[in-house]
Design a protein around this motif. Structure first.
Motif, PDB file in Angstrom:
ATOM      1  N   VAL A  80     -10.859  -7.747  -6.751  1.00 19.62           N
ATOM      2  CA  VAL A  80      -9.620  -7.053  -6.395  1.00 19.62           C
ATOM      3  C   VAL A  80      -8.740  -7.991  -5.726  1.00 19.62           C
ATOM      4  O   VAL A  80      -8.963  -8.603  -4.471  1.00 19.62           O
ATOM      5  CB  VAL A  80      -9.770  -5.771  -5.757  1.00 19.62           C
ATOM      6  CG1 VAL A  80      -8.369  -4.996  -5.152  1.00 19.62           C
ATOM      7  CG2 VAL A  80     -10.514  -4.635  -6.486  1.00 19.62           C
ATOM      8  N   VAL A  81      -7.271  -8.141  -6.056  1.00 19.55           N
ATOM      9  CA  VAL A  81      -6.353  -8.684  -5.523  1.00 19.55           C
ATOM     10  C   VAL A  81      -5.516  -7.893  -4.471  1.00 19.55           C
ATOM     11  O   VAL A  81      -5.233  -8.088  -3.403  1.00 19.55           O
ATOM     12  CB  VAL A  81      -5.412  -9.643  -6.489  1.00 19.55           C
ATOM     13  CG1 VAL A  81      -4.405 -10.286  -5.940  1.00 19.55           C
ATOM     14  CG2 VAL A  81      -6.309 -10.474  -7.324  1.00 19.55           C
ATOM     15  N   GLU A  82      -4.981  -6.863  -5.183  1.00 22.28           N
ATOM     16  CA  GLU A  82      -4.536  -5.793  -4.506  1.00 22.28           C
ATOM     17  C   GLU A  82      -4.401  -4.609  -5.083  1.00 22.28           C
ATOM     18  O   GLU A  82      -4.753  -4.594  -6.408  1.00 22.28           O
ATOM     19  CB  GLU A  82      -2.791  -6.254  -4.240  1.00 22.28           C
ATOM     20  CG  GLU A  82      -2.179  -6.284  -5.541  1.00 22.28           C
ATOM     21  CD  GLU A  82      -0.507  -6.578  -5.316  1.00 22.28           C
ATOM     22  OE1 GLU A  82      -0.344  -5.922  -4.307  1.00 22.28           O
ATOM     23  OE2 GLU A  82      -0.074  -7.432  -5.871  1.00 22.28           O
ATOM     24  N   ALA A  83      -3.855  -3.157  -4.606  1.00 17.77           N
ATOM     25  CA  ALA A  83      -3.776  -2.135  -5.453  1.00 17.77           C
ATOM     26  C   ALA A  83      -2.508  -1.524  -5.031  1.00 17.77           C
ATOM     27  O   ALA A  83      -2.124  -1.389  -3.841  1.00 17.77           O
ATOM     28  CB  ALA A  83      -5.036  -1.266  -5.046  1.00 17.77           C
ATOM     29  N   ARG A  84      -1.906  -0.750  -5.740  1.00 14.64           N
ATOM     30  CA  ARG A  84      -0.546  -0.252  -5.523  1.00 14.64           C
ATOM     31  C   ARG A  84      -0.745   1.329  -6.029  1.00 14.64           C
ATOM     32  O   ARG A  84      -1.082   1.479  -7.174  1.00 14.64           O
ATOM     33  CB  ARG A  84       0.555  -0.705  -5.937  1.00 14.64           C
ATOM     34  CG  ARG A  84       0.666  -2.332  -5.473  1.00 14.64           C
ATOM     35  CD  ARG A  84       2.008  -2.777  -6.120  1.00 14.64           C
ATOM     36  NE  ARG A  84       2.124  -4.227  -5.621  1.00 14.64           N
ATOM     37  CZ  ARG A  84       3.251  -5.012  -5.811  1.00 14.64           C
ATOM     38  NH1 ARG A  84       4.153  -4.585  -6.759  1.00 14.64           N
ATOM     39  NH2 ARG A  84       3.138  -6.217  -5.462  1.00 14.64           N
ATOM     40  N   SER A  85      -0.007   2.351  -5.207  1.00 15.80           N
ATOM     41  CA  SER A  85       0.186   3.658  -5.826  1.00 15.80           C
ATOM     42  C   SER A  85       1.509   3.853  -6.345  1.00 15.80           C
ATOM     43  O   SER A  85       2.491   3.356  -6.049  1.00 15.80           O
ATOM     44  CB  SER A  85      -0.350   4.558  -4.667  1.00 15.80           C
ATOM     45  OG  SER A  85       0.769   4.425  -3.666  1.00 15.80           O
ATOM     46  N   GLU A  86       1.628   4.746  -7.326  1.00 20.24           N
ATOM     47  CA  GLU A  86       2.866   5.109  -7.844  1.00 20.24           C
ATOM     48  C   GLU A  86       2.908   6.876  -7.992  1.00 20.24           C
ATOM     49  O   GLU A  86       1.988   7.336  -8.818  1.00 20.24           O
ATOM     50  CB  GLU A  86       2.986   4.595  -9.286  1.00 20.24           C
ATOM     51  CG  GLU A  86       4.482   4.922  -9.622  1.00 20.24           C
ATOM     52  CD  GLU A  86       4.624   4.169 -11.280  1.00 20.24           C
ATOM     53  OE1 GLU A  86       5.721   3.668 -11.340  1.00 20.24           O
ATOM     54  OE2 GLU A  86       3.824   4.451 -11.882  1.00 20.24           O
ATOM     55  N   VAL A  87       3.638   7.494  -7.081  1.00 20.90           N
ATOM     56  CA  VAL A  87       3.863   8.988  -7.238  1.00 20.90           C
ATOM     57  C   VAL A  87       4.438   9.312  -8.409  1.00 20.90           C
ATOM     58  O   VAL A  87       5.606   9.144  -8.859  1.00 20.90           O
ATOM     59  CB  VAL A  87       4.284   9.546  -5.903  1.00 20.90           C
ATOM     60  CG1 VAL A  87       4.771  11.156  -6.077  1.00 20.90           C
ATOM     61  CG2 VAL A  87       3.609   9.177  -4.643  1.00 20.90           C
ATOM     62  N   THR A  88       3.929  10.181  -9.200  1.00 18.62           N
ATOM     63  CA  THR A  88       4.468  10.857 -10.425  1.00 18.62           C
ATOM     64  C   THR A  88       4.939  12.039 -10.117  1.00 18.62           C
ATOM     65  O   THR A  88       5.944  12.618 -11.149  1.00 18.62           O
ATOM     66  CB  THR A  88       3.316  10.731 -11.797  1.00 18.62           C
ATOM     67  OG1 THR A  88       2.217  11.525 -11.052  1.00 18.62           O
ATOM     68  CG2 THR A  88       2.633   9.449 -11.925  1.00 18.62           C
ATOM     69  N   SER A  89       4.550  12.915  -9.295  1.00 18.71           N
ATOM     70  CA  SER A  89       5.178  14.204  -8.789  1.00 18.71           C
ATOM     71  C   SER A  89       4.782  14.773  -7.895  1.00 18.71           C
ATOM     72  O   SER A  89       3.577  14.359  -7.229  1.00 18.71           O
ATOM     73  CB  SER A  89       4.976  15.279 -10.002  1.00 18.71           C
ATOM     74  OG  SER A  89       3.487  15.564 -10.005  1.00 18.71           O
ATOM     75  N   GLN A  90       5.474  15.240  -6.996  1.00 13.91           N
ATOM     76  CA  GLN A  90       5.380  15.588  -5.453  1.00 13.91           C
ATOM     77  C   GLN A  90       6.181  16.769  -5.211  1.00 13.91           C
ATOM     78  O   GLN A  90       7.345  16.898  -5.656  1.00 13.91           O
ATOM     79  CB  GLN A  90       5.862  14.518  -4.549  1.00 13.91           C
ATOM     80  CG  GLN A  90       5.399  14.713  -3.090  1.00 13.91           C
ATOM     81  CD  GLN A  90       5.640  13.355  -2.283  1.00 13.91           C
ATOM     82  OE1 GLN A  90       6.292  12.752  -2.932  1.00 13.91           O
ATOM     83  NE2 GLN A  90       5.261  13.355  -1.246  1.00 13.91           N
ATOM     84  N   ALA A  91       5.476  17.955  -4.299  1.00 11.73           N
ATOM     85  CA  ALA A  91       6.425  18.944  -4.035  1.00 11.73           C
ATOM     86  C   ALA A  91       5.721  19.516  -2.671  1.00 11.73           C
ATOM     87  O   ALA A  91       4.568  19.240  -2.514  1.00 11.73           O
ATOM     88  CB  ALA A  91       6.347  19.975  -4.949  1.00 11.73           C
ATOM     89  N   GLY A  92       6.462  19.901  -1.744  1.00 10.91           N
ATOM     90  CA  GLY A  92       6.131  20.275  -0.501  1.00 10.91           C
ATOM     91  C   GLY A  92       5.584  19.551   0.281  1.00 10.91           C
ATOM     92  O   GLY A  92       6.379  18.252   0.458  1.00 10.91           O
ATOM     93  N   ASN A  93       4.593  19.649   0.875  1.00 15.17           N
ATOM     94  CA  ASN A  93       3.945  18.544   2.130  1.00 15.17           C
ATOM     95  C   ASN A  93       2.834  17.678   1.302  1.00 15.17           C
ATOM     96  O   ASN A  93       2.105  17.097   2.250  1.00 15.17           O
ATOM     97  CB  ASN A  93       3.590  19.252   3.264  1.00 15.17           C
ATOM     98  CG  ASN A  93       2.497  20.374   2.854  1.00 15.17           C
ATOM     99  OD1 ASN A  93       1.830  20.024   1.978  1.00 15.17           O
ATOM    100  ND2 ASN A  93       2.383  21.440   3.839  1.00 15.17           N
TER     101      ASN A  93
END
Length: 331
Positions: free
Chosen positions: A85-98
């Motif tokens: 692994v070199v790196e890892a990134r997250s990408e939020v696809t949907s979100q609501a509330g907390n």
């Protein structure tokens, strides 16, 4: 006068519009900046050092109204097969509330399997190159230029193979083990906070990997052909060396090949003897003198003789000798 059916007109136009929408190419999912363009699963012939990515879809979850808090994690290991692994990134696809997401590096270091494999192969290769150099340097006058060139070519491939090892060491040392954690819980909502609503978080993770290579496969691809070429050149040199062994000089005379397996010994005192070649090996040529019923062996730096049927060998004329590097048998 025929009335135009506007209803059919609208139906046809709606159908045409729908067909255009269905046939139009759909836009592909955009890859975040800094992520390689190629997925690891689509690379058919990766080379050590190549970068690619793996995507972990549909991560996260939901906590409905009045549910207990929800949460989970995904852990990216530092090594996967011959990748680190070199790196890892997250990408939020949907979100609501907390709904919330966090990232944490748990440890650093991976690639041990590949590193050890390269190191072991390099140690064997260095010993092999040393043996080749020793053999060639001991017979510089007899080894062909082609064989010497093939040795240099092998050394070049050895340096390239070492670069793979260095890449594996460096990439493995920096490979992180990463944890992504998510959480969601029910919450107060509505006018005055009198209602209860759910929360959720959905995301994907892009894992960037570097290919270290299979040490054995890379050795067979890169180094083994160079070794085979060198062996072939050395064999050709050996055959040339054997075919050119037709003049042996020693203190009191010389042995000269006459052709058709016949040899003559010319001594400095004017006496000549005649021999027939009976055996030719990498180490010596054996001659037979029918008149005296003796055998003579011409080695690399001395001549020996023995009576036929005996295993005791004696120095010929008590002096050392050597092969003259010639192909025509003339002094």
């Amino acid at each position: 006068m025929k009335q135009y059916n506007w209803l059919n007109f609208y139906k046809l136009n709606a159908f045409a519009t729908l067909a255009i929408i269905c046939l139009s190419p759909q836009p592909s999912k955009a890859i975040p900046s800094g992520i390689p363009n190629q997925q690891c699963s689509t690379i058919s012939n990766p080379r050590p050092g190549d970068l690619c990515y793996v995507v972990h879809e549909n991560q996260g979850g939901k906590a409905n109204a009045n549910d207990s808090p929800k949460g989970g994690e995904i852990i990216i290991q530092p090594q996967a097969g011959y990748y680190v692994v070199v790196e890892a990134r997250s990408e939020v696809t949907s979100q609501a509330g907390n709904g919330a997401l966090s990232k944490r590096v748990l440890s650093i270091g991976g690639g041990t399997e590949s590193v050890n494999g390269y190191k072991s192969q390099l140690e064997e290769l260095d010993k092999l190159v040393y043996d080749y150099e020793k053999k060639i340097n001991a017979n510089l006058d007899l080894i062909s230029l082609d064989a010497k060139s093939k040795l240099n070519y092998l050394k070049e491939k050895r340096e390239q193979y070492e670069e793979y090892y260095v890449t594996a060491v460096s990439a493995g040392k920096d490979a992180p083990k990463i944890q992504f954690s998510w959480s969601a819980s029910s919450r107060k909502c509505g006018w005055g906070g009198l209602d209860t609503c759910g929360s959720w978080l959905n995301f994907r993770v892009y894992e960037v990997r570097r290919y270290l290579g299979n040490p054995i496969a890379e050795y067979n691809r890169l180094v083994a052909p160079a070794i085979n070429q060198l062996n072939s050149a050395l064999q050709n040199s050996n055959r040339t060396q054997q075919s050119s062994r037709n003049l042996f000089l020693y203190t009191n005379g010389k042995f000269i090949e006459q052709g058709n397996g016949n040899w003559i010994e010319e001594r400095t005192n004017g006496c000549n003897s005649y021999f027939v070649e009976t055996l030719r090996t990498d180490s010596y040529i054996e001659l037979y003198d029918e008149n005296r019923d003796i055998k003579v062996r011409l080695l690399e730096n001395q001549a020996l003789w023995s009576y036929v049927g005996e295993n005791n060998w004696y120095s010929w004329s008590g002096s050392d000798g050597h092969w003259e590097n010639t192909t025509d048998g003339k002094n």
